[in-house]
Design a protein around this motif. Structure first.
Motif, PDB file in Angstrom:
ATOM      1  N   THR A 254      16.267  47.589  68.636  1.00  0.00           N
ATOM      2  CA  THR A 254      16.673  47.739  67.239  1.00  0.00           C
ATOM      3  C   THR A 254      16.023  48.905  66.525  1.00  0.00           C
TER       4      THR A 254
ATOM      5  N   ASN B  75      12.425  42.478  61.530  1.00  0.00           N
ATOM      6  CA  ASN B  75      12.381  41.233  62.304  1.00  0.00           C
ATOM      7  C   ASN B  75      11.100  41.126  63.123  1.00  0.00           C
TER       8      ASN B  75
ATOM      9  N   PRO C 244      15.991  47.550  60.172  1.00  0.00           N
ATOM     10  CA  PRO C 244      16.240  46.753  61.392  1.00  0.00           C
ATOM     11  C   PRO C 244      14.979  46.253  62.080  1.00  0.00           C
ATOM     12  N   ASN C 245      13.812  46.865  61.813  1.00  0.00           N
ATOM     13  CA  ASN C 245      12.590  46.435  62.484  1.00  0.00           C
ATOM     14  C   ASN C 245      11.794  45.406  61.681  1.00  0.00           C
TER      15      ASN C 245
ATOM     16  N   ASP D 267      16.980  41.370  59.035  1.00  0.00           N
ATOM     17  CA  ASP D 267      16.617  42.774  58.825  1.00  0.00           C
ATOM     18  C   ASP D 267      16.234  43.054  57.378  1.00  0.00           C
TER      19      ASP D 267
ATOM     20  N   GLN E 124      15.683  46.640  53.334  1.00  0.00           N
ATOM     21  CA  GLN E 124      16.487  46.364  54.521  1.00  0.00           C
ATOM     22  C   GLN E 124      16.147  47.401  55.582  1.00  0.00           C
TER      23      GLN E 124
END
Length: 413
Positions: free
Chosen positions: A375, A319, A316-317, A340, A314
């Motif tokens: 993000t 994506n 945030p980048n 994420d 996991q």
């Protein structure tokens, strides 16, 4: 400080009876019984085990399924599986049942059994893939003929107290529930048939039941800091410290030393962390619009070959994953509005097998990600993941990789 910024991988779930994984909220193993015909004293059923977990496999030495009969049922015959014990069948004359135990224990057959003992999706030694990696291999089935049972929908009594080892403890199974009959499509796809009766059993996984200590740990490093943050000492407990094996020991060449045990008991290489698996996350390069990470997974367990493995992360980048080298990659969307989390696993016939401790006990890959200022920024410390799973093992509520602000600043100067 090391304890703060090191991740330990162990699943923490909310209750004994109903497990829950926030990154796989619908994950479970469903065992379906389809009665396909009635016999003079019972029925013939097809039992199908489907692993709907996104990144947790049933690994070698495979699953073990058990239950308690509601009446005095016996198993006349099985195809695609077998019970581990026959039990006391002395009261039967002539034909002797396959199993007479009140609480039978069933295991899958091994590959290569004679054709007349095989059934569809059987005979894999109990190994079942995760649904997220390979849905076609996430099913295991067998056929069973039951006697001294009911011969209609009204007289059949459902088995009780289902248990599942996959291969060790960890799964809790709910009661059997009658559901709408399964509909089957004939091979020519021109006719539909349906089971005479169907019931389901749902089993969920809890790390509390599986083991007291984590099953893996995470170490960290980066190109902009000479310090390597290792796994904490005794990160996975040091109960096996007295029985661990040094890498140069003659013991590792003993016959049978690399054979997995049914209880999944490891034989670990002697390390300061005493974990069977270590995941290392290294921030390798920083470009203007992209950044690169190197990920290495090392096996320290002499008894386990991970023919199936997954690494879920996991961050945030994730994506904006641009390219993944050496591993296959699949985004995981437990909550559709948030992208994420991703799952990495070995490419078939290239690095899908993570061997036991030793020179071949390592797989690694690099990941190229495009920056997104909304993000991800290095300044805030998001170069490291929030959570890391290996084969579904994580601590989502404990000391995962959530860095205090002062820690981030010291790391990213």
């Amino acid at each position: 400080m090391r304890l703060v910024i090191s991740a330990v991988c162990v699943i923490v779930l909310f209750s004994y009876a109903a497990a829950y994984d926030p990154l796989d909220p619908n994950g479970n193993i469903t065992i379906k019984w389809d009665v396909v015909s009635w016999t003079p004293d019972g029925y013939v059923a097809v039992v199908t085990m489907s692993n709907f977990q996104m990144f947790r496999h049933i690994m070698n030495p495979g699953w073990t399924l058990g239950w308690t009969w509601a009446k005095k049922e016996v198993i006349w015959s099985m195809v695609g599986a077998q019970t581990t014990e026959q039990g006391d069948c002395s009261k039967f004359k002539g034909n002797v049942p396959h199993c007479c135990k009140k609480t039978p224990t069933v295991v899958d057959l091994l590959p290569g059994v004679p054709y007349n003992q095989q059934f569809s999706n059987c005979c894999k030694g109990g190994v079942v893939a995760a649904w997220g990696q390979d849905p076609s291999s996430a099913v295991s089935s067998f056929q069973v003929s039951i006697g001294l049972a009911g011969t209609s929908n009204k007289t059949v009594k459902l088995p009780k107290n289902f248990t599942l080892l996959g291969p060790g403890p960890g799964y809790t199974c709910g009661p059997a529930k009658v559901v709408p009959s399964t509909v089957f499509l004939t091979p020519d796809k021109r006719r539909k048939t349906q089971a005479l009766m169907t019931w389901n059993v749902t089993c969920t996984y809890s790390q509390f039941l599986a083991r007291k200590n984590p099953g893996c740990c995470v170490s960290l490093s980066s190109f902009y800091n000479e310090t390597i943050t290792p796994c904490p000492t005794c990160a996975c407990g040091c109960q096996n410290k007295r029985n661990c094996v040094k890498s140069n020991s003659k013991r590792i060449n003993m016959v049978g030393i690399h054979t997995p045990k049914k209880d999944n008991e490891p034989l670990l290489q002697c390390t300061h962390h005493m974990c069977p698996i270590r995941v290392h996350w290294h921030v390798k390069l920083n470009y203007k619009d992209y950044w690169r990470v190197k990920v290495a997974v090392t096996n320290f367990n002499y008894r386990m070959n991970y023919s199936l493995w997954t690494l879920a992360v996991q961050h945030p980048n994730l994506n904006n994953v641009t390219q993944v080298f050496s591993f296959d990659y699949k985004p995981l969307l437990p909550y559709e509005s948030i992208n994420d989390t991703g799952m990495f696993y070995g490419m078939k016939y290239f690095n899908d097998l993570l061997m036991e401790a030793g020179p071949t006990g390592n797989v690694q890959s690099e990941i190229l990600l495009q920056k997104n200022q909304d993000t991800f920024t290095f300044k805030q410390g998001w170069a490291f993941p929030r959570k890391v799973y290996f084969n579904g093992s994580l601590d989502p509520l404990g000391p995962a990789l959530f860095f205090p602000l002062n820690t981030r600043q010291s790391l990213f100067k």
